[in-house]
Design an enzyme around this catalytic site. Structure first.
Site, short mmCIF file in Angstrom:
data_model
loop_
_atom_site.label_atom_id
_atom_site.label_comp_id
_atom_site.label_asym_id
_atom_site.label_seq_id
_atom_site.Cartn_x
_atom_site.Cartn_y
_atom_site.Cartn_z
CG HIS A 17 -15.43 36.35 -6.16
ND1 HIS A 17 -14.16 36.56 -6.63
CD2 HIS A 17 -15.90 35.26 -6.82
CE1 HIS A 17 -13.86 35.62 -7.49
NE2 HIS A 17 -14.88 34.82 -7.63
NE ARG A 49 -17.46 31.96 -8.38
CZ ARG A 49 -18.38 32.38 -9.26
NH1 ARG A 49 -19.67 32.21 -9.00
NH2 ARG A 49 -18.02 32.98 -10.37
NE ARG A 108 -14.05 27.53 -8.78
CZ ARG A 108 -14.20 28.82 -9.06
NH1 ARG A 108 -14.09 29.24 -10.31
NH2 ARG A 108 -14.50 29.69 -8.12
CD GLU A 155 -10.42 30.12 -13.74
OE1 GLU A 155 -11.25 31.01 -13.54
OE2 GLU A 155 -10.13 29.27 -12.88
CG ASN A 178 -16.40 35.94 -14.01
OD1 ASN A 178 -17.10 36.33 -14.93
ND2 ASN A 178 -16.90 35.25 -12.99
CG ASP A 179 -10.35 34.52 -12.98
OD1 ASP A 179 -9.93 35.61 -12.55
OD2 ASP A 179 -10.85 33.66 -12.26
NE ARG A 234 -13.06 38.19 -10.97
CZ ARG A 234 -13.36 36.91 -10.89
NH1 ARG A 234 -12.50 35.99 -11.32
NH2 ARG A 234 -14.51 36.52 -10.44
CB CYS A 252 -19.18 28.50 -14.85
SG CYS A 252 -17.40 28.33 -14.70
#
Ligand code: PEP
Ligand code: MG
Length: 579
Positions: free
Chosen positions: A191, A298, A334, A433, A456-457, A467, A504
């Site tokens: 992040h 987010r 989200r 994800e 990403n996940d 990650r 996303c």
């Protein structure tokens, strides 16, 4: 001689400036007995005096560079330093116990922290524990003759050097002076890297050794395009990288011309290019880069930027600002995704062995229904001000999705009963994800209005590779056929059931991934705002007829990540497409 390091390119651009080490010194000490108690108390008093002076300077600088709100925390620290009860308790302990100031400070601070943390019915007082921790750290540094980093006081151009940067560290960086950052650990989708991209600060992460290789004030080049770091570069190298930075800036200027153009392919097909945001402040970047929608807000950053849970009203205001700012264009918000690498200082959650596999995102929301319901109410109320999509993160089972939807429906019914207006075109969607959800995409698609694939996940869970861990970053393989099959299956599942599918995760803004996704018919591409115009430029050059078979080849013929990279590069070359 120049020392070079290789890391992971995490945010585009070239930064050339002095190093600023955001590295905490070792503050360990031994408890010793003292004979000259007065001298020891005088030593402690001197540390208080020096800490006060330093904090006053930091506060004034923070006010100037970051603003009144950010500076307030330092006032709270100063209050402790001038509180005779706190400093007096330490002096008394030195006198009574005949121990060194370090030990007395640590003892007293621990007592204060325990008392504050015990005030479970008073969130404000609980937060004071963090102030005591910070103040005693500063005092300890002075007693030990060490220097603490003070990022808020940075007043000249620097490249920040850190072991790791938390999202809240990153949020505190002043873009005016922080020209780039380099870390020991972290991956492209950690992040902190995502935040760097939204701040448009060049970043190289995962160098492993930067904090031990560079001293404060040494010249550093951080090449966020290729992941290289140069310490003490020669004049020729500075020249070379300055030119590289300028060439990149030129390409960026070309892309900027596409700001108000629609996102269409060479054969006139439109696909939405959207932005990922973390706070309403990111709206400036959204506008500047001509995003056609917000594909991911987010909301956990709202919780992270705050010293306590944001109230329904605070959340409502933030969501409304974003919805109104987008003038009726789609905004996907989200629900809170705390857990994994995102923590809240004021939410003391149990330590977990594997936080990314633990109580994160929707799991945490389900276990804390009051916090979840507060957020849902704020979202539902805000839905009247634009075109909102509420999205649940980390859904793994249909049961989880149904429970989340049920809670949402209850809150909605309650608000409607009270006469609160809810947006007519409110949509409810979910992140894909967790591989389990991707595999069952066709079933999930019957119960939501849209999907957004979180690569990403999805990649970290498919490849079983953290990650944020640079030692396994070679397994972060968006173009691995296994990942691509899951993505294709998800898109097909969505389309067969008449819903739209976006992405996303960071892969949506990746030059190699993009043609494959386009070939799969992905409807919406949501990315860091700074990637939008680069992808729009690429989209304009691709005729979807020319890449019809690319997805199938990438999923079913290729066997490896590398083969797919080559496949796309050669396809683009054959079609004479350059970015
Ligand atoms: C993702 O996992 O791809 C995603 C977009 O969510 P986050 O990066 O916040 O986990
Ligand atoms: Mg995610």
């Amino acid at each position: 001689m120049t020392k070079t390091l290789k890391g992971i390119a995490a945010s585009d651009g070239i930064a050339i400036a002095e190093a600023y080490r955001l590295v905490e010194p070792d503050l360990s000490f031994s408890k010793t007995s003292v004979t000259d108690v007065d001298a020891e108390i005088a030593r402690f008093k001197k540390a208080v005096e020096e800490s006060t002076k330093e904090l006053e300077a930091v506060r004034d600088k923070a006010k100037e560079t970051l603003g009144e709100d950010e500076a307030q925390v330092f006032d709270a620290h100063l209050l402790f330093l001038s509180d005779p009860e706190f400093t007096g308790a330490i002096e008394t302990e030195i006198k009574d116990e005949k121990i060194n100031a370090e030990a007395a400070l640590d003892d007293t601070a621990q007592k204060y922290i325990a008392i504050f943390e015990g005030m479970t019915d008073n969130a404000y007082m609980q937060e004071r524990a963090a102030d005591v921790r910070d103040v005693s750290k500063r005092l300890m540094a002075h007693l030990l003759g060490k220097k603490l980093p003070d990022p808020a006081s940075i007043d000249h151009e620097v490249v920040v050097i850190a072991h790791d940067l938390t999202p809240s560290d990153t949020a505190q960086l002043n873009k005016k002076y922080v020209k780039g950052f380099v870390t020991d650990i972290g991956g492209r989708t950690a992040h902190s890297a995502i935040m760097a991209r939204s701040l448009e600060i060049p970043a190289v992460v995962g160098t492993e050794t930067i904090t031990s290789d560079v001293k404060d004030g040494e010249m550093v080049i951080a090449d966020g395009l290729d992941g290289d770091v140069l310490i003490n570069p020669t004049d020729a190298e500075v020249k070379e990288y300055t030119e590289k930075g300028e060439a990149f800036a030129k390409r960026k200027a070309e892309w900027k011309k596409l700001k108000d153009e629609p996102s269409v392919t060479a054969n006139g097909k439109h696909f939405t290019i959207a932005a990922n945001i973390g706070t309403p402040d990111d709206m400036e970047g959204v506008k500047e880069n001509g995003a056609e929608a917000i594909g991911l807000y987010r909301t956990e950053f709202l919780y992270m930027d705050s010293s306590d849970f944001p109230t329904e009203e605070e959340q409502f205001k933030a969501y409304k600002t974003v919805l109104e700012g987008m003038d009726g264009k789609q905004v996907v918000i989200r629900t809170c995704d705390i857990g994994g690498d995102k923590h809240l200082d004021y939410w003391d959650l149990p330590e977990e062995m594997n936080p990314f596999l633990g109580v994160r995102a929707i799991r945490l929301s389900m276990q804390n229904p009051d916090i979840f319901r507060t957020q849902l109410r704020a979202l539902l109320r805000a839905s009247a001000y634009g075109k909102l999509g509420i999205m649940f993160p980390m859904i793994g089972t249909l049961d989880e999705l149904r429970k989340a939807k049920k809670i949402l429906a209850e809150e909605k019914a309650d608000l409607v009963k009270k006469g609160v207006k809810i947006g007519d075109d409110l949509q409810v969607g979910m992140m894909i994800e967790v591989p389990a959800a991707a595999v069952l995409a066709d079933q999930f698609a019957k119960e939501v209005d849209f999907f957004s694939i979180g690569t990403n996940d999805l990649i970290q869970y498919t490849m079983a590779a953290d990650r944020g861990n640079d030692n396994v970053s070679y397994l972060y393989q968006p173009y691995n056929p296994s990942v691509l099959r899951l993505i294709k299956h998800t898109i097909d599942g969505a389309h067969e059931n008449g819903i739209w599918c976006g992405m996303c995760g960071e892969a949506a803004g990746d030059d190699i991934m993009f043609p494959i996704l386009l070939s799969m018919g992905l409807d919406e591409y949501s990315m860091s705002a700074t990637s939008i115009l680069r992808i729009r430029s690429l989209m304009k050059k691709i005729n979807t007829e020319d890449i019809k078979e690319l997805a199938n080849e990438a999923c079913d013929v290729s066997e490896t990540y590398e083969e797919n990279k080559k496949l796309v590069e050669e396809t683009m070359k054959k079609l004479n497409i350059k970015d």
